[in-house]
Scaffold this motif. Sequence first.
Motif, PDB file in Angstrom:
ATOM      1  N   TYR A  67     122.029 -18.535 -51.667  1.00 13.18           N
ATOM      2  CA  TYR A  67     120.991 -19.481 -52.071  1.00 13.18           C
ATOM      3  C   TYR A  67     121.562 -20.550 -53.006  1.00 13.18           C
ATOM      4  CZ  TYR A  67     116.497 -21.266 -53.639  1.00 13.18           C
ATOM      5  OH  TYR A  67     115.428 -22.086 -53.921  1.00 13.18           O
ATOM      6  N   GLY A  68     122.408 -20.130 -53.946  1.00 11.32           N
ATOM      7  CA  GLY A  68     123.049 -21.086 -54.849  1.00 11.32           C
ATOM      8  C   GLY A  68     123.974 -22.045 -54.125  1.00 11.32           C
ATOM      9  N   SER A  69     124.693 -21.528 -53.131  1.00 11.05           N
ATOM     10  CA  SER A  69     125.601 -22.401 -52.388  1.00 11.05           C
ATOM     11  C   SER A  69     124.833 -23.417 -51.544  1.00 11.05           C
ATOM     12  CB  SER A  69     126.533 -21.577 -51.490  1.00 11.05           C
ATOM     13  OG  SER A  69     125.846 -21.070 -50.364  1.00 11.05           O
ATOM     14  N   MET A  70     123.658 -23.032 -51.060  1.00 10.29           N
ATOM     15  CA  MET A  70     122.854 -23.972 -50.285  1.00 10.29           C
ATOM     16  C   MET A  70     122.281 -25.073 -51.173  1.00 10.29           C
ATOM     17  SD  MET A  70     122.940 -23.302 -47.073  1.00 10.29           S
ATOM     18  CE  MET A  70     124.607 -22.721 -47.162  1.00 10.29           C
ATOM     19  N   ALA A  71     122.125 -24.786 -52.466  1.00 12.09           N
ATOM     20  CA  ALA A  71     121.663 -25.817 -53.396  1.00 12.09           C
ATOM     21  C   ALA A  71     122.764 -26.828 -53.688  1.00 12.09           C
ATOM     22  CB  ALA A  71     121.195 -25.172 -54.700  1.00 12.09           C
ATOM     23  N   VAL A  72     124.023 -26.373 -53.581  1.00 10.19           N
ATOM     24  CA  VAL A  72     125.160 -27.235 -53.889  1.00 10.19           C
ATOM     25  C   VAL A  72     125.659 -27.956 -52.650  1.00 10.19           C
ATOM     26  CG1 VAL A  72     127.540 -27.249 -54.743  1.00 10.19           C
ATOM     27  CG2 VAL A  72     125.825 -25.785 -55.824  1.00 10.19           C
ATOM     28  N   THR A  73     125.763 -27.227 -51.553  1.00 11.83           N
ATOM     29  CA  THR A  73     126.280 -27.813 -50.320  1.00 11.83           C
ATOM     30  C   THR A  73     125.415 -27.406 -49.138  1.00 11.83           C
ATOM     31  OG1 THR A  73     128.207 -27.992 -48.881  1.00 11.83           O
ATOM     32  CG2 THR A  73     127.886 -25.894 -49.974  1.00 11.83           C
ATOM     33  N   GLU A  74     125.386 -28.222 -48.131  1.00  8.85           N
ATOM     34  CA  GLU A  74     124.609 -27.930 -46.929  1.00  8.85           C
ATOM     35  C   GLU A  74     125.461 -27.263 -45.850  1.00  8.85           C
ATOM     36  OE1 GLU A  74     121.276 -28.857 -46.107  1.00  8.85           O
ATOM     37  OE2 GLU A  74     120.952 -29.305 -48.221  1.00  8.85           O
ATOM     38  N   ASP A  75     126.702 -26.936 -46.169  1.00  9.05           N
ATOM     39  CA  ASP A  75     127.623 -26.368 -45.191  1.00  9.05           C
ATOM     40  C   ASP A  75     127.243 -24.926 -44.866  1.00  9.05           C
ATOM     41  OD1 ASP A  75     129.716 -25.908 -43.502  1.00  9.05           O
ATOM     42  OD2 ASP A  75     131.295 -26.207 -44.992  1.00  9.05           O
ATOM     43  N   THR A  76     126.822 -24.690 -43.631  1.00  8.36           N
ATOM     44  CA  THR A  76     126.384 -23.350 -43.234  1.00  8.36           C
ATOM     45  C   THR A  76     127.547 -22.374 -43.110  1.00  8.36           C
ATOM     46  OG1 THR A  76     126.445 -23.990 -40.903  1.00  8.36           O
ATOM     47  CG2 THR A  76     124.334 -24.183 -42.046  1.00  8.36           C
ATOM     48  N   ILE A  77     128.750 -22.869 -42.862  1.00  6.98           N
ATOM     49  CA  ILE A  77     129.922 -21.992 -42.755  1.00  6.98           C
ATOM     50  C   ILE A  77     130.208 -21.333 -44.105  1.00  6.98           C
ATOM     51  CG2 ILE A  77     132.393 -21.914 -42.264  1.00  6.98           C
ATOM     52  CD1 ILE A  77     130.669 -22.355 -39.785  1.00  6.98           C
ATOM     53  N   ILE A  78     130.079 -22.086 -45.165  1.00  5.36           N
ATOM     54  CA  ILE A  78     130.288 -21.529 -46.507  1.00  5.36           C
ATOM     55  C   ILE A  78     129.236 -20.463 -46.803  1.00  5.36           C
ATOM     56  CG2 ILE A  78     130.238 -22.049 -48.985  1.00  5.36           C
ATOM     57  CD1 ILE A  78     131.480 -24.773 -48.279  1.00  5.36           C
TER      58      ILE A  78
END
Length: 57
Positions: free
Chosen positions: A21-32
Amino acid sequence: MVSKDTQIVAVFVVLAVALWYGSMAVTEDTIIGLAILIGVGIIIPTIINEWRTSVNN
């Protein structure tokens, strides 16, 4: 009573979802996001549980 292996997996799944969830707030990259979910939610707890099993035997 819940086994120690299940407790470890549950903690890491919750951590993985929070990190995803935190990574989706920072980047939109689904692979990450997918790498975080699989790495933290599946691979790390599996390694920890296998290590615990090998140490106890």
